[in-house]
Design an enzyme around this catalytic site. Structure first.
Site, PDB file in Angstrom:
ATOM      1  N   LYS A 126       1.594  -1.398   0.140  1.00 53.27           N
ATOM      2  CA  LYS A 126      -0.011  -0.269  -0.106  1.00 53.27           C
ATOM      3  C   LYS A 126       0.957   0.895   0.244  1.00 53.27           C
ATOM      4  O   LYS A 126       2.471   0.892   0.432  1.00 53.27           O
ATOM      5  CB  LYS A 126      -0.715   0.083   1.167  1.00 53.27           C
ATOM      6  CG  LYS A 126      -1.707   0.977   1.526  1.00 53.27           C
ATOM      7  CD  LYS A 126      -3.363  -0.155   0.492  1.00 53.27           C
ATOM      8  CE  LYS A 126      -4.373   1.060   0.477  1.00 53.27           C
ATOM      9  NZ  LYS A 126      -5.245   0.392  -0.131  1.00 53.27           N
ATOM     10  N   ASP A 166      -6.891   3.914  -5.292  1.00 50.37           N
ATOM     11  CA  ASP A 166      -7.833   4.284  -3.157  1.00 50.37           C
ATOM     12  C   ASP A 166      -8.561   5.478  -2.757  1.00 50.37           C
ATOM     13  O   ASP A 166      -8.666   6.217  -3.503  1.00 50.37           O
ATOM     14  CB  ASP A 166      -6.805   3.815  -2.245  1.00 50.37           C
ATOM     15  CG  ASP A 166      -7.223   3.276  -0.494  1.00 50.37           C
ATOM     16  OD1 ASP A 166      -7.817   2.392  -0.922  1.00 50.37           O
ATOM     17  OD2 ASP A 166      -7.484   3.972  -0.028  1.00 50.37           O
TER      18      ASP A 166
HETATM   19  P1  NDP Z   1     -12.279   8.285  -2.885  1.00 48.33           P
HETATM   20  O1  NDP Z   1     -11.538   8.684  -3.308  1.00 48.33           O
HETATM   21  O2  NDP Z   1     -13.456   6.857  -5.161  1.00 48.33           O
HETATM   22  O3  NDP Z   1     -14.051   8.128  -2.447  1.00 48.33           O
HETATM   23  C1  NDP Z   1     -13.987   7.868  -0.734  1.00 48.33           C
HETATM   24  C2  NDP Z   1     -15.320   8.528  -0.269  1.00 48.33           C
HETATM   25  O4  NDP Z   1     -15.355   8.340   1.589  1.00 48.33           O
HETATM   26  C3  NDP Z   1     -15.598   9.574  -0.465  1.00 48.33           C
HETATM   27  O5  NDP Z   1     -16.936  10.058  -0.863  1.00 48.33           O
HETATM   28  C4  NDP Z   1     -15.444  11.013   0.957  1.00 48.33           C
HETATM   29  O6  NDP Z   1     -15.232  11.919   0.936  1.00 48.33           O
HETATM   30  C5  NDP Z   1     -15.120   9.726   1.499  1.00 48.33           C
HETATM   31  N1  NDP Z   1     -14.039   9.649   3.065  1.00 48.33           N
HETATM   32  C6  NDP Z   1     -12.869   9.822   2.337  1.00 48.33           C
HETATM   33  N2  NDP Z   1     -12.517   9.452   3.944  1.00 48.33           N
HETATM   34  C7  NDP Z   1     -13.046  10.414   4.544  1.00 48.33           C
HETATM   35  C8  NDP Z   1     -13.514  10.560   6.313  1.00 48.33           C
HETATM   36  N3  NDP Z   1     -12.155  10.270   6.541  1.00 48.33           N
HETATM   37  N4  NDP Z   1     -14.745  10.722   6.580  1.00 48.33           N
HETATM   38  C9  NDP Z   1     -16.114  10.662   5.917  1.00 48.33           C
HETATM   39  N5  NDP Z   1     -15.864  10.547   4.955  1.00 48.33           N
HETATM   40  C10 NDP Z   1     -14.735  10.134   4.009  1.00 48.33           C
HETATM   41  O7  NDP Z   1     -11.996   6.075  -2.616  1.00 48.33           O
HETATM   42  P2  NDP Z   1     -12.674   4.731  -2.367  1.00 48.33           P
HETATM   43  O8  NDP Z   1     -14.117   5.120  -3.156  1.00 48.33           O
HETATM   44  O9  NDP Z   1     -12.120   4.083  -3.586  1.00 48.33           O
HETATM   45  O10 NDP Z   1     -12.311   4.278  -1.584  1.00 48.33           O
HETATM   46  C11 NDP Z   1     -13.105   3.878  -0.549  1.00 48.33           C
HETATM   47  C12 NDP Z   1     -13.003   3.167   0.553  1.00 48.33           C
HETATM   48  O11 NDP Z   1     -12.759   1.889   0.164  1.00 48.33           O
HETATM   49  C13 NDP Z   1     -11.698   2.843   1.355  1.00 48.33           C
HETATM   50  O12 NDP Z   1     -12.039   2.590   3.091  1.00 48.33           O
HETATM   51  C14 NDP Z   1     -10.812   2.327   0.554  1.00 48.33           C
HETATM   52  O13 NDP Z   1      -9.885   2.087   1.037  1.00 48.33           O
HETATM   53  C15 NDP Z   1     -11.787   1.379  -0.235  1.00 48.33           C
HETATM   54  N6  NDP Z   1     -11.765   0.300  -1.460  1.00 48.33           N
HETATM   55  C16 NDP Z   1     -11.646   0.999  -2.647  1.00 48.33           C
HETATM   56  C17 NDP Z   1     -10.920  -0.210  -3.035  1.00 48.33           C
HETATM   57  C18 NDP Z   1     -10.939   0.241  -4.851  1.00 48.33           C
HETATM   58  O14 NDP Z   1     -10.803   0.018  -6.290  1.00 48.33           O
HETATM   59  N7  NDP Z   1     -11.310   2.043  -4.920  1.00 48.33           N
HETATM   60  C19 NDP Z   1     -10.572  -0.959  -3.466  1.00 48.33           C
HETATM   61  C20 NDP Z   1     -10.979  -2.011  -2.136  1.00 48.33           C
HETATM   62  C21 NDP Z   1     -11.035  -1.083  -1.148  1.00 48.33           C
HETATM   63  P3  NDP Z   1     -14.565  13.057   0.511  1.00 48.33           P
HETATM   64  O15 NDP Z   1     -14.745  13.234  -0.732  1.00 48.33           O
HETATM   65  O16 NDP Z   1     -15.490  13.941   2.111  1.00 48.33           O
HETATM   66  O17 NDP Z   1     -13.300  12.867   1.242  1.00 48.33           O
HETATM   67  O1  2IT Z   2      -8.142  -1.775  -0.702  1.00 45.94           O
HETATM   68  C1  2IT Z   2      -7.735  -1.957  -1.957  1.00 45.94           C
HETATM   69  O2  2IT Z   2      -7.992  -3.456  -2.210  1.00 45.94           O
HETATM   70  C2  2IT Z   2      -7.519  -0.855  -3.020  1.00 45.94           C
HETATM   71  N1  2IT Z   2      -7.391   0.546  -3.301  1.00 45.94           N
HETATM   72  C3  2IT Z   2      -7.345  -1.956  -4.364  1.00 45.94           C
HETATM   73  C4  2IT Z   2      -6.235  -2.142  -4.787  1.00 45.94           C
HETATM   74  C5  2IT Z   2      -5.608  -2.933  -5.725  1.00 45.94           C
HETATM   75  O3  2IT Z   2      -4.338  -2.871  -6.743  1.00 45.94           O
HETATM   76  O4  2IT Z   2      -6.803  -2.459  -6.740  1.00 45.94           O
END
Ligand code: NDP
Ligand code: 2IT
Length: 444
Positions: A126, A166
Site C-alpha cells: 500500500k 484508493d
Molecule cells: P474515493 O476517494 O473515490 O471516495 C472516498 C469516499 O469516502 C468519498 O465520498 C469521501 O468523502 C469519503 N471519505 C473519505 N475519507 C473520509 C473520512 N475521513 N470521513 C468521512 N468520509 C470520508 O475512494 P474509494 O471509493 O476508492 O475508497 C473508499 C473506501 O474503499 C476506502 O476505505 C478504500 O480503502 C476502500 N477500497 C477501495 C478500493 C478501490 O478499488 N477503489 C478497493 C478496496 C477498498 P470526501 O470526498 O468528503 O473526502
Molecule cells: O484496498 C484495496 O484493495 C484497493 N484500494 C485496490 C488495490 C488494487 O491494487 O487494485
C-alpha cells in the site's frame, strides 16, 4: 503466553505510535490463533509471525511540487512493500491529508490476506501521500503526481510492485502517474492498474470493488435463505466504491437510500438517483450536499454519518473506523441484519463485537472489498498477454471470484468450529496460503 500473544506484545512495544496498524494486527492475530496453534512448533521455530507483521520494506520520500500561484509545497510519499510471498506487491495508493505510516501499514497488512483470498498471485502493499487533492486544479494534481512518481518509479515495476487507486486516487491520478513512469523508465508495462481503457486498463475495473461487494453480499444473504429484492440499503461514501455498490445493489432490486461524504449524508426515501451522484462526483468534483439541488424531495444532514437511517443492510464504503460501537447499536436497534464492508476496516472493534453478539450477517473488508484488487490482477494478466477481455468476461470472472471467496471464508470458519463467523473465516483462509508460501521459501 501463547505465541500469538507474544508476537502482539512485541509489536505493541516496537510500534506503540501506530494505533491503526496495531488495531489491524491485533484483530488478525487474535482470529488466526487456532490455525497458528495447529502448527505452533513450525511457525515459532521459523519466526513466521514475527516476519508476517514486519513489512519487507517501507519507502518514504519527499514530494515537492508547485501550486498554480507558483508557491512551493512539500508532502510525504510512502510505499509499504509488506509481503511478496505469493506475488509482486499489490495494493492501492491513497492521497488524503490523514495518511501516515500507521494507516498505510494497516492497509498493507490487510492487503496481504485480501490478496491471498482472491486466489490470484499478488502480494500485499500500500502507499500514498498526505497530499489533499480536494480543491486542487487538474494542473496541480498532475504536477503532484509527476513528482510523486519521479521518486516512486525507482521501486516499482510490473513484476515487482503494482500500485493502483484508493481514496483520492482514481482514473485521473493513475493516468498522470502512468505517464510519468513511462517517461522516466521508457517502459510500456502494466506497472499500475486502474488505467484508462486506451492505455491498458481493464473493462469493469472502475466497477469492480462496488460490484464485488454486492456479489459477495448477495451470496451471504442467499446463504441465509434471503435475497436483496426490495431490501433497504444504507451506503456511506459517494466515491468509486460507493457509486458502483449502489449501482449493483439497485440492479439486484434493492433500494439504496443514502450516500455521504466527509461533510454529511443524503437521505432519499425514494431511492438514490445514481446519475445525480455520478454527475456531482465524477463530472463536477463537487460535494454530496448538491444532491438536494437536483432532488428537492431528498434530505441532506450536515456533519453526520448515515447509520441512524433504518435499513436491512449497511454497506460502509467511505473510510476506516466510520462505525463505532454506538453506531452499530443504532443500526441493530433499527433492525439492520446484514453489514458488508466496502471500505477498509470501517467498523471498529466494538462495532464488530456488537454485530457478532447480535449474530447478524457480517462480511469483513478483506473478503467483501476484494473485488477491486481481484480485477486489478486480471488487468495485470491482460497486460501480460497484451489482450483485452470483454466487460462480460471480466465481470463474470469477478462474480466467480467473489462467490469463491464466500465459500472459502465460510468453509474456513466451519473448519475451526466457528460457523457463520466470517471474520475468523476470512483471516484464517487468507493466512493459510501466505503462511504456506512463506514456510516453503525459507527464512526470508
Ligand atoms: P474515493 O476517494 O473515490 O471516495 C472516498 C469516499 O469516502 C468519498 O465520498 C469521501 O468523502 C469519503 N471519505 C473519505 N475519507 C473520509 C473520512 N475521513 N470521513 C468521512 N468520509 C470520508 O475512494 P474509494 O471509493 O476508492 O475508497 C473508499 C473506501 O474503499 C476506502 O476505505 C478504500 O480503502 C476502500 N477500497 C477501495 C478500493 C478501490 O478499488 N477503489 C478497493 C478496496 C477498498 P470526501 O470526498 O468528503 O473526502
Ligand atoms: O484496498 C484495496 O484493495 C484497493 N484500494 C485496490 C488495490 C488494487 O491494487 O487494485
Amino acid at each position: 503466553m501463547s505465541y500469538v500473544e507474544e508476537v502482539f506484545e512485541g509489536l505493541k512495544k516496537k510500534h506503540a505510535h501506530e494505533p491503526e496498524f496495531l488495531e489491524a494486527a491485533e484483530r488478525v492475530l487474535q482470529t488466526i490463533a487456532p490455525a497458528v496453534e495447529a502448527n505452533e512448533e513450525k511457525f515459532r521455530s521459523t519466526a513466521l509471525l514475527e516476519r508476517l507483521v514486519e513489512p519487507e520494506r517501507i519507502i518514504t520520500f519527499r514530494v515537492p511540487w508547485t501550486d498554480d500561484q507558483g508557491k512551493h509545497h512539500v508532502n510525504i510519499g510512502y510505499r509499504v512493500q509488506f509481503n511478496s510471498a505469493i506475488g509482486p506487491y499489490k495494493g492501492g495508493l491513497r492521497f488524503h491529508p490523514s495518511v501516515n505510516q500507521s494507516i498505510l501499514k494497516f492497509l498493507g497488512f490487510e492487503q496481504i490476506f485480501k490478496n491471498s483470498l482472491t486466489g490470484l498471485p499478488i502480494g500485499g502493499g500500500k502507499g500514498g501521500s498526505d497530499f489533499d487533492p480536494k480543491g486542487k486544479s487538474d494542473a496541480e494534481v498532475m504536477r503532484f503526481c509527476q513528482s510523486f512518481m519521479t521518486e516512486l518509479c525507482k521501486y516499482i515495476g510490473a513484476d515487482q510492485d503494482v500500485p493502483a487507486g484508493d481514496i483520492g486516487v482514481g482514473g485521473r491520478e493513475v493516468g498522470y502517474l502512468y505517464g510519468q513512469y513511462k517517461r522516466i523508465k521508457n517502459l510500456y508495462e502494466g506497472v499500475l492498474t486502474g488505467k484508462g481503457l486506451s492505455f491498458g486498463g481493464s473493462l469493469a475495473r472502475p466497477e469492480a470493488t462496488g460490484y464485488g461487494l454486492v456479489y459477495i453480499t448477495n451470496e451471504m444473504v442467499k446463504g441465509a435463505g434471503k435475497d436483496l429484492k426490495d431490501k433497504v440499503v444504507v451506503i456511506s461514501g459517494s466515491g468509486n466504491v460507493a457509486q458502483y455498490a449502489c449501482q449493483k445493489a439497485q440492479q439486484l432490486g434493492a433500494k439504496v437510500v443514502t450516500v455521504s461524504d466527509s461533510n454529511g449524508y443524503v437521505y432519499d426515501p425514494d431511492g438514490i438517483k445514481l446519475d445525480v451522484v455520478m454527475d456531482i462526483k465524477q463530472v463536477k468534483r463537487g460535494r454530496i450536499k448538491e444532491y438536494v439541488d437536483a432532488v428537492p424531495t431528498a434530505k441532506y444532514v450536515e456533519g453526520e454519518r448515515p447509520w441512524s437511517v433504518k435499513c436491512d443492510i449497511a454497506l460502509p464504503c467511505a473510510t476506516q473506523n466510520e462505525i463505532n460501537g454506538a453506531d452499530a447499536k443504532t443500526l441493530l436497534d433499527n433492525g439492520c441484519w446484514c453489514v458488508a464492508e466496502g471500505a477498509n476496516m470501517p467498523s471498529d472493534a466494538d462495532a464488530i463485537d456488537a454485530y457478532q453478539a447480535a449474530k447478524i450477517l457480517f462480511m469483513p473488508a478483506k473478503a467483501a472489498n476484494a473485488g477491486g484488487v481481484a480485477v486489478s490482477a486480471l488487468e495485470m494478466s491482460q497486460n501480460s498477454e497484451r489482450l483485452s477481455w470483454s466487460f462480460e468476461e471480466v465481470d463474470g470472472k469477478l462474480n466467480e471470484i467473489m462467490t469463491d471467496i464466500y465459500k472459502k471464508v465460510a468453509a474456513a470458519a466451519k473448519r475451526y468450529g466457528q460457523e457463520g463467523d466470517f471474520v475468523t473465516g476470512a483471516n484464517i483462509a487468507g493466512f493459510e496460503k501466505v503462511a504456506d508460501a512463506m514456510s516453503a521459501q525459507g527464512l526470508v
